[in-house]
Design an enzyme around this catalytic site. Structure first.
Site, mmCIF file in Angstrom:
data_model
loop_
_atom_site.group_PDB
_atom_site.id
_atom_site.type_symbol
_atom_site.label_atom_id
_atom_site.label_comp_id
_atom_site.label_asym_id
_atom_site.label_seq_id
_atom_site.Cartn_x
_atom_site.Cartn_y
_atom_site.Cartn_z
ATOM 1 N N HIS A 1 -52.232 42.219 14.644
ATOM 2 C CA HIS A 1 -51.040 42.791 15.287
ATOM 3 C C HIS A 1 -50.501 41.837 16.349
ATOM 4 O O HIS A 1 -49.293 41.617 16.453
ATOM 5 C CB HIS A 1 -51.387 44.108 15.984
ATOM 6 C CG HIS A 1 -51.881 45.206 15.093
ATOM 7 N ND1 HIS A 1 -53.180 45.653 15.111
ATOM 8 C CD2 HIS A 1 -51.246 45.956 14.157
ATOM 9 C CE1 HIS A 1 -53.316 46.662 14.240
ATOM 10 N NE2 HIS A 1 -52.168 46.854 13.635
ATOM 11 N N HIS B 1 -55.470 44.740 16.889
ATOM 12 C CA HIS B 1 -56.377 43.599 16.752
ATOM 13 C C HIS B 1 -55.536 42.324 16.736
ATOM 14 O O HIS B 1 -54.296 42.382 16.868
ATOM 15 C CB HIS B 1 -57.238 43.757 15.496
ATOM 16 C CG HIS B 1 -56.455 44.073 14.254
ATOM 17 N ND1 HIS B 1 -55.522 43.202 13.721
ATOM 18 C CD2 HIS B 1 -56.424 45.179 13.449
ATOM 19 C CE1 HIS B 1 -54.981 43.741 12.639
ATOM 20 N NE2 HIS B 1 -55.505 44.934 12.455
HETATM 21 P P1 AMP Z 1 -50.573 48.994 11.196
HETATM 22 O O1 AMP Z 1 -50.873 49.272 12.622
HETATM 23 O O2 AMP Z 1 -51.768 48.928 10.320
HETATM 24 O O3 AMP Z 1 -49.465 49.888 10.661
HETATM 25 O O4 AMP Z 1 -49.972 47.530 11.175
HETATM 26 C C1 AMP Z 1 -48.868 47.195 11.967
HETATM 27 C C2 AMP Z 1 -48.378 45.835 11.518
HETATM 28 O O5 AMP Z 1 -49.403 44.873 11.668
HETATM 29 C C3 AMP Z 1 -47.969 45.816 10.037
HETATM 30 O O6 AMP Z 1 -46.786 45.034 9.896
HETATM 31 C C4 AMP Z 1 -49.151 45.164 9.385
HETATM 32 O O7 AMP Z 1 -48.833 44.502 8.180
HETATM 33 C C5 AMP Z 1 -49.579 44.173 10.451
HETATM 34 N N1 AMP Z 1 -50.975 43.749 10.272
HETATM 35 C C6 AMP Z 1 -52.052 44.558 10.132
HETATM 36 N N2 AMP Z 1 -53.171 43.826 9.937
HETATM 37 C C7 AMP Z 1 -52.782 42.527 9.938
HETATM 38 C C8 AMP Z 1 -53.470 41.287 9.764
HETATM 39 N N3 AMP Z 1 -54.771 41.230 9.557
HETATM 40 N N4 AMP Z 1 -52.747 40.136 9.841
HETATM 41 C C9 AMP Z 1 -51.411 40.187 10.056
HETATM 42 N N5 AMP Z 1 -50.699 41.330 10.227
HETATM 43 C C10 AMP Z 1 -51.379 42.479 10.154
#
Ligand code: AMP
Length: 286
Positions: free
Chosen positions: A37, A34
Site C-alpha cells: 500500500h 503494508h
Molecule cells: P486493499 O487494501 O487490499 O484493498 O488494497 C488497496 C490497494 O493496494 C489496491 O490497489 C491493491 O491492489 C494494492 N495492493 C495490495 N497489496 C499490494 C502489493 N503487495 N503490492 C502492490 N500493491 C498492493
C-alpha cells in the site's frame, strides 16, 4: 495529516484545494496497511501535490461467505504509517456514511466487461462492489490521479474500464507488486496464514515464474496451465484458477499475443491468495 470521516466535508475540502490549482493523488485502501500500500503512496507523491488515502472495508465487495467480519482492522497503526509517509488527508468513513440506506438499495455502478472471468467468476458481485465504492470515492476525493496495485490486476483493469466508459477525468496508474522476501505478494490476508503456510505460500510465485519461462519458450499454453495447476495442488493449494490471458482485455491468450498476463488464485488453508506476472514476449521478465 488530517483524518476526516464525513463524505460531504471531505468533498468540500477537496473541491477548494482543486480550485487553488492543487493536483490531488489518491490511494484507496481497505486498511491493514503494508509496504505494498505504502508504495502506492510513493507513486502518488511523484505525481501530485496533495496526497489522499482512504481506509474503508467495503461490505459491498465481499460475498456472503467471505471474510468481511474478520477482515483485519488496524486503524491506529494505519494512520501512523500514512502520516510517516507524508500523506496529507485520510478519508475514513463509516459504513452508514457510505451506504446510508443500506448497500442493497444503494445506486450501483457496474463495469460490463472484464468482470465475469478470473476473480469475478468465483466472486460474483465483487467487482460491482468495487466499482460502486471507487466511483463514490472518486466523487468525494476528486483526484487527478489514482493509484491501484497490479497485485489486483483485474481490479486495475476494471477501474480503467469504468474511468474510460464514464469519461471520468482521472489518470489511473498501476503500481508494481511488492513482495515478502520469499516472493509472496504482500496482502492483508497473509495474516491468516500460519508460519508453515507462509513458507509454503512462496510456491505460488515460483510456479507462476516457471510458467512465465515456459511461455517465453513458446510451450503450449494449455500444457503450461495444467502443469501449473498440478504443481499448485501438489504444494497443498486448492486451485481457483490459473490462467494465461491478454493484459488489456483479460481474454484467453494464444502465442500470437505479445502482452500476456499469467494470473492465479488459490486457497492455502483459509485464505485465498492471488498473484500474477506480466509477460511481454518481446521483453525480459518484469
Ligand atoms: P486493499 O487494501 O487490499 O484493498 O488494497 C488497496 C490497494 O493496494 C489496491 O490497489 C491493491 O491492489 C494494492 N495492493 C495490495 N497489496 C499490494 C502489493 N503487495 N503490492 C502492490 N500493491 C498492493
Amino acid at each position: 495529516m488530517e483524518v476526516i470521516q464525513v463524505p460531504k466535508q471531505f468533498q468540500s475540502l477537496m473541491l477548494s484545494l482543486k480550485q487553488q490549482g492543487k493536483k490531488i493523488g489518491f490511494v484507496p485502501t481497505m486498511g491493514n496497511l503494508h509496504s505494498g500500500h505504502l508504495s502506492l503512496i510513493d507513486i502518488a507523491k511523484s505525481k501530485a501535490d496533495i496526497i489522499v488515502a482512504s481506509i474503508f472495508v467495503n461490505p459491498m465487495q465481499f460475498g456472503p461467505n467471505e471474510d468481511f467480519d474478520s477482515y483485519p482492522r488496524t486503524m491506529k497503526a494505519d494512520l501512523e504509517k500514512l502520516e510517516a509517509k507524508g500523506t496529507d488527508y485520510v478519508f475514513t468513513p463509516t459504513i452508514e456514511q457510505v451506504y446510508p440506506l443500506g448497500k442493497e438499495v444503494h445506486t450501483s455502478v457496474e463495469a460490463n466487461r472484464l468482470t465475469d472471468k478470473l476473480c469475478g467468476a468465483s466472486r460474483p458481485g465483487h467487482f460491482k462492489g468495487v466499482t460502486t465504492v471507487v466511483n463514490m470515492l472518486f466523487n468525494i476525493v476528486q483526484p487527478n490521479v489514482a493509484i491501484f496495485g497490479k497485485k489486483d490486476y483485474q481490479q486495475l483493469q476494471v477501474i480503467k474500464t469504468m474511468v474510460s466508459d464514464l469519461l471520468l477525468p482521472i489518470e489511473i496508474i498501476g503500481g508494481d507488486i511488492v513482495r515478502e522476501d520469499n516472493g509472496l505478494a504482500m496482502s492483508s490476508r497473509n495474516g491468516y496464514l500460519s508460519e508453515e503456510e507462509l513458507n509454503r505460500a512462496s510456491e505460488l510465485r515460483k510456479i507462476i515464474l516457471s510458467a512465465a519461462e515456459a511461455v517465453k519458450n513458446r510451450l503450449p499454453l494449455s500444457e503450461i496451465k495444467s502443469n501449473a495447476k498440478s504443481s499448485l495442488s501438489e504444494a497443498g493449494f486448492k486451485v481457483d484458477y490459473f490462467d494465461i490471458v491478454r493484459q488489456h482485455d483479460l481474454e484467453d491468450a494464444d502465442l500470437n499475443d505479445k502482452q500476456l498476463l499469467i494470473a492465479a488464485a488459490a486457497w492455502l488453508g483459509q485464505p485465498r491468495l492471488i498473484d500474477n506476472i506480466e509477460v511481454n514476449l518481446t521483453d525480459e521478465l518484469k
